[in-house]
Design a protein around this motif. Structure first.
Motif, PDB file in Angstrom:
ATOM      1  N   GLY A 250       0.792  -1.218   0.000  1.00 29.44           N
ATOM      2  CA  GLY A 250       0.000   0.000   0.000  1.00 29.44           C
ATOM      3  C   GLY A 250       0.825   1.269   0.000  1.00 29.44           C
ATOM      4  N   LEU A 251       0.143   2.358   0.355  1.00 28.13           N
ATOM      5  CA  LEU A 251       0.714   3.689   0.193  1.00 28.13           C
ATOM      6  C   LEU A 251       1.923   3.921   1.077  1.00 28.13           C
ATOM      7  CD1 LEU A 251       0.212   6.194  -1.474  1.00 28.13           C
ATOM      8  CD2 LEU A 251      -1.283   7.056   0.338  1.00 28.13           C
ATOM      9  N   ALA A 252       1.872   3.470   2.343  1.00 29.56           N
ATOM     10  CA  ALA A 252       2.998   3.682   3.250  1.00 29.56           C
ATOM     11  C   ALA A 252       4.254   2.999   2.714  1.00 29.56           C
ATOM     12  CB  ALA A 252       2.655   3.165   4.645  1.00 29.56           C
ATOM     13  N   SER A 253       4.116   1.768   2.234  1.00 29.54           N
ATOM     14  CA  SER A 253       5.258   1.050   1.671  1.00 29.54           C
ATOM     15  C   SER A 253       5.766   1.732   0.402  1.00 29.54           C
ATOM     16  CB  SER A 253       4.867  -0.403   1.366  1.00 29.54           C
ATOM     17  OG  SER A 253       4.517  -1.086   2.544  1.00 29.54           O
ATOM     18  N   PHE A 256       7.855   4.710   1.409  1.00 29.05           N
ATOM     19  CA  PHE A 256       9.151   4.258   1.916  1.00 29.05           C
ATOM     20  C   PHE A 256      10.033   3.813   0.753  1.00 29.05           C
ATOM     21  CE2 PHE A 256      12.099   1.471   4.207  1.00 29.05           C
ATOM     22  CZ  PHE A 256      12.338   2.210   5.363  1.00 29.05           C
ATOM     23  N   MET A 257       9.412   3.125  -0.223  1.00 25.01           N
ATOM     24  CA  MET A 257      10.143   2.706  -1.417  1.00 25.01           C
ATOM     25  C   MET A 257      10.713   3.901  -2.170  1.00 25.01           C
ATOM     26  SD  MET A 257       9.100   2.948  -4.866  1.00 25.01           S
ATOM     27  CE  MET A 257       9.635   2.306  -6.427  1.00 25.01           C
ATOM     28  N   ARG A 284      20.315   6.219   7.093  1.00 19.12           N
ATOM     29  CA  ARG A 284      19.376   7.264   6.647  1.00 19.12           C
ATOM     30  C   ARG A 284      17.919   6.817   6.824  1.00 19.12           C
ATOM     31  NH1 ARG A 284      21.783  10.801   2.846  1.00 19.12           N
ATOM     32  NH2 ARG A 284      24.019  10.982   3.336  1.00 19.12           N
ATOM     33  N   LEU A 285      17.625   5.562   6.480  1.00 20.52           N
ATOM     34  CA  LEU A 285      16.247   5.083   6.571  1.00 20.52           C
ATOM     35  C   LEU A 285      15.782   4.901   8.011  1.00 20.52           C
ATOM     36  CD1 LEU A 285      16.049   2.431   3.686  1.00 20.52           C
ATOM     37  CD2 LEU A 285      15.146   4.757   3.710  1.00 20.52           C
ATOM     38  N   LEU A 293       8.911   0.561   9.183  1.00 18.33           N
ATOM     39  CA  LEU A 293       9.047  -0.164   7.925  1.00 18.33           C
ATOM     40  C   LEU A 293      10.521  -0.491   7.686  1.00 18.33           C
ATOM     41  CD1 LEU A 293       6.609   1.910   5.680  1.00 18.33           C
ATOM     42  CD2 LEU A 293       6.248  -0.407   6.535  1.00 18.33           C
ATOM     43  N   PHE A 294      10.763  -1.446   6.833  1.00 17.39           N
ATOM     44  CA  PHE A 294      12.136  -1.803   6.463  1.00 17.39           C
ATOM     45  C   PHE A 294      12.115  -2.343   5.043  1.00 17.39           C
ATOM     46  CE2 PHE A 294      10.234  -5.442   8.627  1.00 17.39           C
ATOM     47  CZ  PHE A 294      10.398  -6.446   7.681  1.00 17.39           C
TER      48      PHE A 294
END
Length: 438
Positions: A250-253, A256-257, A284-285, A293-294
């Motif tokens: 979804g949108l959150a992933s 993050f991508m 940084r992430l 998330l990862f």
């Protein structure tokens, strides 16, 4: 709002028997202690001659309805007006039983009056969310004993007006939510287009090169996905490439991508050491990663002149290398998930890719795709497909594997994002090729 016939004994049962020797019992004795005030607490009888009202109500029946039961359903024919004595009763304009989106009936409030007035079938579902107790007014009693009393008609109009206002408010809120949903879908579609534009989807990625064939493929399980791949030259000799899989969907992933891809393109231009690159990316992430998330990631630098591949890995699937002697998984250095643990360090390894060798990278949306019998597609099928591949374009290889996954799962609906990246050395760079003899 109209209502219908509530005289369905399958839907509700009588309350405890409180009659003795067939003598009618006062209405206030058939309710809880709060009702000892008489009939004036019922809005329909506000400021109406109470003794006359109480005399009429002595003829009424009190019924109980169990929680989870419908009193009235759309299409029912109704001949009664019901007054709620206790419990939670609500009118639903559709099949959604969410109480927050329904018209709740206040204690003392009426239900079913519209269908008694106009004689039309019930238009709403009247549902008991708890055990409820109701006073039943037959249409004859309602019209000929109560409506003729001064003040009852006025009170009924006030009640209907209030109900109409609440219905309009719920309708407007539903329309606003629908508009917001349409807007959100447009935003998600825009995000999908933006995400797609960030990936190098040209087939092949570098059509003018005669020394390298490289191609990628990404198909999200939802409108937007968390998988990624990328490939670009950091200088005339070194190609950087990567493939990754963000946790979740979804949108959150997808956001993050996008953040990971942007950072990779900056970091890769400042080092040729993939372990250093992944260590910096991880740091940084981790900053501001409140969503926890990862991303799993495999990345490397290929020296296109020597064929030396220097690579690192952060919890990702092992790529496969096809050579003249067969296909095998690439040995991986150990490395944690990227973005999950601040301060994590990564290692690197090297592997020679000869001319004709193919490196195939993928996400678990390929290897963990399930058949209707719940079997996994698995790495072995990927190996078999690679071994059968001819010398055609890399794009054909990816298409064949995607079609094999489709046939295996028996559906076009993905359980997980499906992403692949493959590269093949097909010759030396142009400036390294021997000059033809005239």
């Amino acid at each position: 709002m109209s209502a219908g016939n509530g005289e369905r004994r399958g839907d509700f049962v009588r309350g405890p028997d409180r009659r003795s020797r067939s003598v009618p019992v006062d209405i206030d004795r058939r309710t809880n202690p709060r009702r000892t005030l008489g009939s004036t607490w019922i809005p329909l009888f506000k400021d109406v001659d109470e003794p006359v009202v109480m005399q009429a109500l002595r003829e009424c029946e009190v019924v109980e309805i169990k929680a989870g039961t419908a009193l009235l359903r759309p299409g029912d024919i109704n001949h009664n007006v019901y007054i709620l004595l206790a419990g939670v009763l609500a009118a639903h304009l559709d099949t959604n039983l969410d109480l927050s989106q329904a018209i709740t009936i206040p204690q003392g409030g009426c239900i079913g009056e519209l269908s008694v007035i106009d004689g039309k079938p019930v238009s709403a579902l009247v549902f008991a969310h708890t055990d409820v107790r109701l006073l039943v007014l037959t249409d004859d009693l309602f019209w000929y004993r109560l409506m003729v009393l001064p003040g009852v008609a006025r009170n009924l109009m006030v009640s209907l007006t209030d109900r109409m206002r609440r219905t309009n408010q719920i309708t407007l809120e539903a329309q606003r939510e629908q508009l917001e949903l349409v807007h959100l879908r447009k935003e998600i579609d825009f995000a999908r287009q933006l995400q797609t534009s960030m990936l190098p989807l040209q087939r092949p990625m570098f059509p003018d090169r005669h020394d390298l064939d490289i191609c990628g493929f990404m198909e999200p399980a939802s409108n937007v996905g968390g998988d990624l791949f990328d490939a670009f030259f950091v200088d005339a000799r070194h190609l950087f490439f990567c493939i990754g899989d963000v946790s979740g969907h979804g949108l959150a992933s997808a956001l993050f991508m996008a953040r990971a891809v942007g950072l990779l393109r900056v970091l890769a231009m400042n080092t040729l050491a993939p372990d250093e690159l992944l260590t910096n990316l991880n740091g940084r992430l981790c900053v501001g990663n409140d969503t926890n998330l990862f991303v799993t990631m495999f990345c490397g630098f290929l020296d296109i002149e020597s064929g030396m591949l220097t690579y690192t890995n952060g919890g990702h699937c092992a790529p496969m290398v096809k050579t003249a002697t067969g296909t095998a998984q690439l040995p991986l250095p150990k490395g944690p998930l990227v973005g999950a643990l601040d301060g994590a360090r990564y290692a690197q390894m090297r592997r020679q890719l000869d001319i004709g060798d193919t490196l195939f990278c993928y996400t678990d949306g390929v290897s963990e795709a399930h058949s209707p019998m719940n079997d996994e597609f698995g790495e072995a099928r990927c190996v078999a497909l690679l071994n059968r591949v001819d010398d055609g374009p890399i794009a054909n290889l990816l298409d064949n594997i995607r079609q094999a996954v489709l046939s295996f799962t028996g559906t076009t609906v993905l359980e997980d994002d499906c992403t692949m990246l493959a590269l093949k050395r097909i010759g030396l760079p142009q400036d390294r090729q021997d000059t033809p003899v005239n």
